[in-house]
Motif scaffolding. Sequence first.
Motif, PDB file in Angstrom:
ATOM      1  N   VAL A   1       1.044  -0.907  -0.152  1.00  0.00           N
ATOM      2  CA  VAL A   1      -0.007   0.039   0.276  1.00  0.00           C
ATOM      3  C   VAL A   1       0.746   1.565   0.058  1.00  0.00           C
ATOM      4  O   VAL A   1       0.493   2.341  -0.280  1.00  0.00           O
ATOM      5  CB  VAL A   1      -1.079   0.716   1.070  1.00  0.00           C
ATOM      6  N   TYR A   2       2.272   1.675   0.346  1.00  0.00           N
ATOM      7  CA  TYR A   2       3.244   2.339   0.429  1.00  0.00           C
ATOM      8  C   TYR A   2       4.623   1.331   0.238  1.00  0.00           C
ATOM      9  O   TYR A   2       4.863   0.979   0.527  1.00  0.00           O
ATOM     10  CB  TYR A   2       2.347   3.108   1.716  1.00  0.00           C
ATOM     11  N   ASP A   3       5.004   2.368  -0.726  1.00  0.00           N
ATOM     12  CA  ASP A   3       6.431   2.076  -0.637  1.00  0.00           C
ATOM     13  C   ASP A   3       7.540   3.429  -1.411  1.00  0.00           C
ATOM     14  O   ASP A   3       8.426   3.250  -1.462  1.00  0.00           O
ATOM     15  CB  ASP A   3       6.691   1.156  -2.180  1.00  0.00           C
ATOM     16  N   ASP A   4       7.416   3.717  -0.271  1.00  0.00           N
ATOM     17  CA  ASP A   4       8.321   5.108  -0.378  1.00  0.00           C
ATOM     18  C   ASP A   4       8.742   5.280   0.807  1.00  0.00           C
ATOM     19  O   ASP A   4       8.831   6.697   2.398  1.00  0.00           O
ATOM     20  CB  ASP A   4       7.223   6.872  -0.197  1.00  0.00           C
ATOM     21  N   ILE A   5       9.082   4.434   1.971  1.00  0.00           N
ATOM     22  CA  ILE A   5       9.793   4.872   2.879  1.00  0.00           C
ATOM     23  C   ILE A   5      10.982   4.872   2.703  1.00  0.00           C
ATOM     24  O   ILE A   5      11.754   4.199   2.442  1.00  0.00           O
ATOM     25  CB  ILE A   5       9.570   3.303   4.169  1.00  0.00           C
ATOM     26  N   THR A   6      11.500   6.280   2.745  1.00  0.00           N
ATOM     27  CA  THR A   6      13.227   6.990   2.281  1.00  0.00           C
ATOM     28  C   THR A   6      14.124   6.721   3.776  1.00  0.00           C
ATOM     29  O   THR A   6      14.373   8.194   4.289  1.00  0.00           O
ATOM     30  CB  THR A   6      13.310   8.121   2.109  1.00  0.00           C
ATOM     31  N   THR A   7      13.904   5.464   4.284  1.00  0.00           N
ATOM     32  CA  THR A   7      15.118   5.367   5.541  1.00  0.00           C
ATOM     33  C   THR A   7      15.719   4.432   5.695  1.00  0.00           C
ATOM     34  O   THR A   7      15.220   3.013   4.855  1.00  0.00           O
ATOM     35  CB  THR A   7      14.670   5.210   7.078  1.00  0.00           C
ATOM     36  N   ASN A   8      17.617   4.004   5.876  1.00  0.00           N
ATOM     37  CA  ASN A   8      17.728   3.061   5.690  1.00  0.00           C
ATOM     38  C   ASN A   8      16.996   1.664   6.882  1.00  0.00           C
ATOM     39  O   ASN A   8      17.937   0.163   7.208  1.00  0.00           O
ATOM     40  CB  ASN A   8      19.287   2.904   6.429  1.00  0.00           C
ATOM     41  N   PHE A   9      16.603   2.018   7.812  1.00  0.00           N
ATOM     42  CA  PHE A   9      16.058   1.051   8.800  1.00  0.00           C
ATOM     43  C   PHE A   9      14.873   1.620   9.483  1.00  0.00           C
ATOM     44  O   PHE A   9      14.922   2.246  10.799  1.00  0.00           O
ATOM     45  CB  PHE A   9      17.295   0.626  10.052  1.00  0.00           C
ATOM     46  N   PRO A  10      13.472   1.366   9.700  1.00  0.00           N
ATOM     47  CA  PRO A  10      12.339   2.216   9.745  1.00  0.00           C
ATOM     48  C   PRO A  10      12.643   1.433  11.650  1.00  0.00           C
ATOM     49  O   PRO A  10      12.455   0.248  11.958  1.00  0.00           O
ATOM     50  CB  PRO A  10      11.621   1.402   9.145  1.00  0.00           C
ATOM     51  N   GLY A  11      11.471   2.382  12.053  1.00  0.00           N
ATOM     52  CA  GLY A  11      11.540   1.475  13.695  1.00  0.00           C
ATOM     53  C   GLY A  11      10.344   1.009  13.868  1.00  0.00           C
ATOM     54  O   GLY A  11      10.017  -0.146  13.648  1.00  0.00           O
ATOM     55  N   GLU A  12       8.980   1.897  14.029  1.00  0.00           N
ATOM     56  CA  GLU A  12       7.842   0.919  14.380  1.00  0.00           C
ATOM     57  C   GLU A  12       6.537   1.339  13.171  1.00  0.00           C
ATOM     58  O   GLU A  12       7.081   2.674  12.449  1.00  0.00           O
ATOM     59  CB  GLU A  12       6.957   1.211  15.452  1.00  0.00           C
ATOM     60  N   ILE A  13       5.832   0.881  13.158  1.00  0.00           N
ATOM     61  CA  ILE A  13       4.137   0.988  12.849  1.00  0.00           C
ATOM     62  C   ILE A  13       3.481   0.787  13.275  1.00  0.00           C
ATOM     63  O   ILE A  13       2.786   0.109  14.366  1.00  0.00           O
ATOM     64  CB  ILE A  13       4.126  -0.236  11.258  1.00  0.00           C
ATOM     65  N   PHE A  14       2.094   2.226  14.006  1.00  0.00           N
ATOM     66  CA  PHE A  14       1.623   1.865  14.804  1.00  0.00           C
ATOM     67  C   PHE A  14      -0.460   2.325  13.340  1.00  0.00           C
ATOM     68  O   PHE A  14      -0.118   3.192  12.423  1.00  0.00           O
ATOM     69  CB  PHE A  14       1.140   2.734  15.345  1.00  0.00           C
ATOM     70  N   VAL A  15      -1.369   2.095  14.084  1.00  0.00           N
ATOM     71  CA  VAL A  15      -2.615   2.001  13.041  1.00  0.00           C
ATOM     72  C   VAL A  15      -3.093   2.341  14.593  1.00  0.00           C
ATOM     73  O   VAL A  15      -4.283   2.318  15.111  1.00  0.00           O
ATOM     74  CB  VAL A  15      -3.039   0.529  12.871  1.00  0.00           C
ATOM     75  N   SER A  16      -4.047   3.547  13.539  1.00  0.00           N
ATOM     76  CA  SER A  16      -5.537   4.082  13.910  1.00  0.00           C
ATOM     77  C   SER A  16      -6.614   3.956  13.023  1.00  0.00           C
ATOM     78  O   SER A  16      -6.109   3.105  12.047  1.00  0.00           O
ATOM     79  CB  SER A  16      -5.755   5.543  14.327  1.00  0.00           C
ATOM     80  N   ASP A  17      -8.095   4.187  13.279  1.00  0.00           N
ATOM     81  CA  ASP A  17      -8.854   3.742  12.151  1.00  0.00           C
ATOM     82  C   ASP A  17      -8.872   4.685  10.760  1.00  0.00           C
ATOM     83  O   ASP A  17      -9.270   4.397   9.694  1.00  0.00           O
ATOM     84  CB  ASP A  17     -10.681   4.207  12.862  1.00  0.00           C
TER      85      ASP A  17
END
Length: 331
Positions: A36-52
């Motif tokens: 759904v999203y392919d623009d994570i511009t970092t060498n190593f992402p941290g976490e993912i959180f979800v709301s409604d």
Amino acid sequence: MKKIYFLSLIVCFVLFASHSRAAHEVVCKDAAVTIVYDDITTNFPGEIFVSDNYLIWTDPFGKEEQAHIIDKKSYKEVGKCVRRGQGPGEFSMATYCVANNDLLLVGDISKNQLHTYSMDNLKSGRPALLKQEEKETARKMPLIAVTPNDLLAFDPMKAQPFLYKGKYFGKPLFEGEIENLFDVAQGTLAYHPEKELLLYVPFYINCMAAYQKKGDNFEFLWEKRGKQTYQQTGNSIKPDRTKMNAAQVVWTKDYIVTLQRDYKTDPVDESAIGRDETKLPKTIFVYDYEGNLLQIQDLKMPILRIGATPSGNDVYVIVVNPEFCLAKVEL
């Protein structure tokens, strides 16, 4: 007559045995995955959180804002917040949680400060920072918001590791005093705000425990323990670090989901992986609300983090494909 009665008993036994096997059979399947999203511009992402309404992925090594807010309808980034640094209002080691769907709470592991951001405000171009407080967040990770104003702390140095409204609680992971408890009791937590349920899953001890909130207290609800591989010598515990219990746990509407490796199909030595993201687990485990394993779903891609909200049964993941991106798994 006796023969008919005996045959009836056999039929009933066979039907009961078949039902019991079916009730406890674990289904292994390929996951229904959508990038759904392919623009994570970092060498190593941290976490993912979800709301409604939003997805939040974090960049702990970013030079500017660390939290990226994604609209769940368009899957477009609507803004960023949480500046990295040592100055006033900045965070050197941020820890996050979502409250009331719209609010992003951010604490600092290195100092006592808590910021509350409105993701709706960020999306509409209004000031996102609603409140700055001096709250005890130092060395408190993960950050669990029972309500937007009440935090639950996790302290693995204590036999009863959870602290809520000045009271420690929790069933001890081991009997007796353990001198290296901090090292072996580290784990992942998840809170279900509607049902007021807390989950705790240690990283290297085969255990899952649930607690029910009642008033200002939490009561032990249930615990599931599997085969233990740790060794105990006196007051010291030595876990088997070649295998991991679960890296993360989340609630969905109908399930408990963990980021967990299926060692039957992926016999990897966890202690030898290091920072090689291609060796991350590729499976999520799906449990019912009593901690019984129902499914093992294979994403066919290495999974770094998972996130979900109890309002639905979609699980969002950060995967390697071959770059980091966000994907949705429909359970």
